[in-house]
Design a protein around this motif. Structure first.
Motif, PDB file in Angstrom:
ATOM      1  N   THR A 189       0.941  -1.054   0.314  1.00 32.38           N
ATOM      2  CA  THR A 189       0.060   0.256   0.220  1.00 32.38           C
ATOM      3  C   THR A 189       0.871   1.399  -0.139  1.00 32.38           C
ATOM      4  O   THR A 189      -0.069   1.894   0.181  1.00 32.38           O
ATOM      5  CB  THR A 189      -0.926  -0.106   1.023  1.00 32.38           C
ATOM      6  N   ASP A 190       1.951   1.270   0.072  1.00 31.47           N
ATOM      7  CA  ASP A 190       3.103   2.436   0.690  1.00 31.47           C
ATOM      8  C   ASP A 190       2.463   3.163   1.295  1.00 31.47           C
ATOM      9  O   ASP A 190       2.080   4.346   0.715  1.00 31.47           O
ATOM     10  CB  ASP A 190       3.369   2.873  -1.485  1.00 31.47           C
ATOM     11  N   CYS A 191       2.418   2.880   2.403  1.00 32.19           N
ATOM     12  CA  CYS A 191       2.095   3.404   3.683  1.00 32.19           C
ATOM     13  C   CYS A 191       2.913   3.311   4.680  1.00 32.19           C
ATOM     14  O   CYS A 191       3.619   3.079   5.004  1.00 32.19           O
ATOM     15  CB  CYS A 191       0.687   3.500   4.038  1.00 32.19           C
ATOM     16  N   SER A 192       2.374   4.621   6.209  1.00 28.81           N
ATOM     17  CA  SER A 192       3.927   3.835   6.764  1.00 28.81           C
ATOM     18  C   SER A 192       2.991   2.734   8.124  1.00 28.81           C
ATOM     19  O   SER A 192       1.956   2.836   8.216  1.00 28.81           O
ATOM     20  CB  SER A 192       3.211   5.590   8.195  1.00 28.81           C
ATOM     21  N   ARG A 193       3.875   2.532   8.799  1.00 26.46           N
ATOM     22  CA  ARG A 193       3.383   1.928  10.194  1.00 26.46           C
ATOM     23  C   ARG A 193       2.748   2.874  10.285  1.00 26.46           C
ATOM     24  O   ARG A 193       1.532   1.697  11.396  1.00 26.46           O
ATOM     25  CB  ARG A 193       5.537   1.380  10.434  1.00 26.46           C
ATOM     26  N   HIS A 194       3.003   3.975  11.185  1.00 26.68           N
ATOM     27  CA  HIS A 194       2.098   4.520  11.639  1.00 26.68           C
ATOM     28  C   HIS A 194      -0.003   4.063  11.730  1.00 26.68           C
ATOM     29  O   HIS A 194      -0.355   4.691  12.288  1.00 26.68           O
ATOM     30  CB  HIS A 194       2.161   5.950  12.016  1.00 26.68           C
ATOM     31  N   LEU A 195       0.340   5.001  10.322  1.00 23.37           N
ATOM     32  CA  LEU A 195      -0.343   3.422   9.386  1.00 23.37           C
ATOM     33  C   LEU A 195      -1.657   2.846  10.085  1.00 23.37           C
ATOM     34  O   LEU A 195      -2.826   2.120  10.122  1.00 23.37           O
ATOM     35  CB  LEU A 195      -1.362   4.624   8.426  1.00 23.37           C
ATOM     36  N   ILE A 196      -0.787   2.086   9.336  1.00 20.59           N
ATOM     37  CA  ILE A 196      -0.927   0.465   9.849  1.00 20.59           C
ATOM     38  C   ILE A 196      -1.511   0.212  11.339  1.00 20.59           C
ATOM     39  O   ILE A 196      -2.609  -0.369  11.477  1.00 20.59           O
ATOM     40  CB  ILE A 196      -0.297  -0.473   9.620  1.00 20.59           C
ATOM     41  N   ALA A 197      -0.840   0.575  12.439  1.00 21.02           N
ATOM     42  CA  ALA A 197      -1.398   0.703  13.595  1.00 21.02           C
ATOM     43  C   ALA A 197      -2.822   1.417  13.626  1.00 21.02           C
ATOM     44  O   ALA A 197      -3.471   1.288  14.448  1.00 21.02           O
ATOM     45  CB  ALA A 197      -0.078   1.073  14.576  1.00 21.02           C
ATOM     46  N   SER A 198      -2.484   1.672  13.358  1.00 12.52           N
ATOM     47  CA  SER A 198      -3.926   2.951  13.481  1.00 12.52           C
ATOM     48  C   SER A 198      -4.847   1.864  13.241  1.00 12.52           C
ATOM     49  O   SER A 198      -5.750   2.008  13.804  1.00 12.52           O
ATOM     50  CB  SER A 198      -3.695   4.665  13.305  1.00 12.52           C
ATOM     51  N   VAL A 199      -5.147   1.648  12.014  1.00  9.96           N
ATOM     52  CA  VAL A 199      -6.061   1.012  11.575  1.00  9.96           C
ATOM     53  C   VAL A 199      -6.188  -0.091  12.769  1.00  9.96           C
ATOM     54  O   VAL A 199      -7.716  -0.917  13.082  1.00  9.96           O
ATOM     55  CB  VAL A 199      -5.795   0.283   9.542  1.00  9.96           C
ATOM     56  N   SER A 200      -5.422  -0.690  12.750  1.00 11.05           N
ATOM     57  CA  SER A 200      -4.847  -2.072  13.463  1.00 11.05           C
ATOM     58  C   SER A 200      -5.931  -1.486  14.828  1.00 11.05           C
ATOM     59  O   SER A 200      -7.143  -2.419  15.473  1.00 11.05           O
ATOM     60  CB  SER A 200      -3.650  -3.000  13.441  1.00 11.05           C
ATOM     61  N   LYS A 201      -5.504  -0.907  15.674  1.00 10.40           N
ATOM     62  CA  LYS A 201      -6.411  -0.769  16.960  1.00 10.40           C
ATOM     63  C   LYS A 201      -7.769  -0.587  16.440  1.00 10.40           C
ATOM     64  O   LYS A 201      -8.743  -0.817  17.230  1.00 10.40           O
ATOM     65  CB  LYS A 201      -5.486   0.896  17.696  1.00 10.40           C
ATOM     66  N   GLU A 202      -7.804   0.411  15.232  1.00 13.09           N
ATOM     67  CA  GLU A 202      -9.571   0.628  15.167  1.00 13.09           C
ATOM     68  C   GLU A 202     -10.358  -0.992  14.833  1.00 13.09           C
ATOM     69  O   GLU A 202     -11.173  -1.085  15.515  1.00 13.09           O
ATOM     70  CB  GLU A 202      -9.618   1.445  13.957  1.00 13.09           C
ATOM     71  N   LEU A 203      -9.277  -1.997  13.854  1.00 15.20           N
ATOM     72  CA  LEU A 203     -10.249  -3.439  13.957  1.00 15.20           C
ATOM     73  C   LEU A 203     -10.370  -4.081  15.313  1.00 15.20           C
ATOM     74  O   LEU A 203     -11.305  -4.576  15.850  1.00 15.20           O
ATOM     75  CB  LEU A 203      -8.787  -4.260  12.989  1.00 15.20           C
ATOM     76  N   LYS A 204      -9.324  -3.434  16.672  1.00 17.36           N
ATOM     77  CA  LYS A 204      -9.534  -4.063  17.917  1.00 17.36           C
ATOM     78  C   LYS A 204     -10.913  -3.855  18.306  1.00 17.36           C
ATOM     79  O   LYS A 204     -11.247  -4.443  19.584  1.00 17.36           O
ATOM     80  CB  LYS A 204      -7.832  -4.276  18.319  1.00 17.36           C
ATOM     81  N   ALA A 205     -10.643  -2.982  18.362  1.00 14.34           N
ATOM     82  CA  ALA A 205     -11.978  -1.326  19.236  1.00 14.34           C
ATOM     83  C   ALA A 205     -13.081  -1.935  18.991  1.00 14.34           C
ATOM     84  O   ALA A 205     -13.885  -1.572  19.140  1.00 14.34           O
ATOM     85  CB  ALA A 205     -11.049  -0.490  19.223  1.00 14.34           C
ATOM     86  N   THR A 206     -13.260  -3.052  17.502  1.00 13.90           N
ATOM     87  CA  THR A 206     -14.767  -3.379  17.338  1.00 13.90           C
ATOM     88  C   THR A 206     -14.660  -4.713  17.237  1.00 13.90           C
ATOM     89  O   THR A 206     -15.688  -5.393  16.408  1.00 13.90           O
ATOM     90  CB  THR A 206     -14.930  -3.162  15.259  1.00 13.90           C
TER      91      THR A 206
END
Length: 206
Positions: A189-206
């Motif tokens: 996806t050519d993105c930062s690890r910070h963005l991946i961590a943010s999405v991962s956190k949202e997934l865990k919250a849901t």
């Protein structure tokens, strides 16, 4: 001795390869040819730069790192700059910049006397440190002005902030659910690890 050109821009909107032809001409004018190019869009304020690390890893002792300007290589804080210098020193890699004439001596290292080479290396090291400090100061000043601008916009009710890239976040979420590693997702996806961590956190919250 091989010459490895490093080209960096801070954002995707900037063209990191813009200086490629210019550096090629510069090397030719000094009787050399660039063996490899390493191009990336990353902030100069961080050492987390895959292409720079690849360059250092692939370089052999005595190779040259050619840059357009020192700020392409370093807008680092003092601790990170010292770390980078140690990494370069370990392989005896020389940095040559178009803006730093004292660095050109690396192109003619064999023709200098041992004494003159030592003197020029000392001068060049001092100049590199100075330019790296200036680059860092410029970066910090721009960040400060940006923060001031945002604060003013917020006070006036004009600041909207950066919107989320919903489409990219959905792709990242899908890849995370499929069991892909952070490194794989970064490449895909050519993105930062910070963005991946943010999405991962949202997934865990849901």
């Amino acid at each position: 001795m091989l010459i490895r050109a490093y080209l960096r821009a801070s954002t995707k909107q900037q063209d990191a390869s813009r200086a490629k032809a210019e550096l090629t001409t510069f090397a030719k004018e000094h009787g050399h040819k660039i063996a490899a190019f390493y191009v990336e869009n990353e902030s100069g304020a961080t050492l987390t730069r895959p292409q720079l690390m690849t360059l250092i890893d692939e370089a052999s002792e005595g190779d040259i790192i050619l840059v357009e300007q020192i700020d392409r290589l370093a807008r680092l804080n003092q601790a990170d700059w010292e770390t980078l210098k140690q990494m370069l020193a370990k392989k005896k890699l020389a940095v040559v910049s178009k803006e730093l004439p004292t660095s050109y001596m690396a192109f003619q290292a064999d023709s200098n006397t041992k004494f003159m080479t030592s003197i020029l290396q000392a001068i060049n090291s001092m100049m590199l440190d100075m330019l790296a400090a200036i680059a860092r100061k410029d970066y910090e000043d721009r960040r400060h002005r940006q923060i001031q601008g945002i604060a003013k916009a917020k006070a006036e009710g004009k600041y909207k902030g950066r919107g989320k890239d919903v489409k990219k976040r959905k792709v990242i979420a899908s890849l995370l659910n499929s069991g892909h590693s952070y490194s794989d997702i970064q490449k895909i996806t050519d993105c930062s690890r910070h963005l991946i961590a943010s999405v991962s956190k949202e997934l865990k919250a849901t």
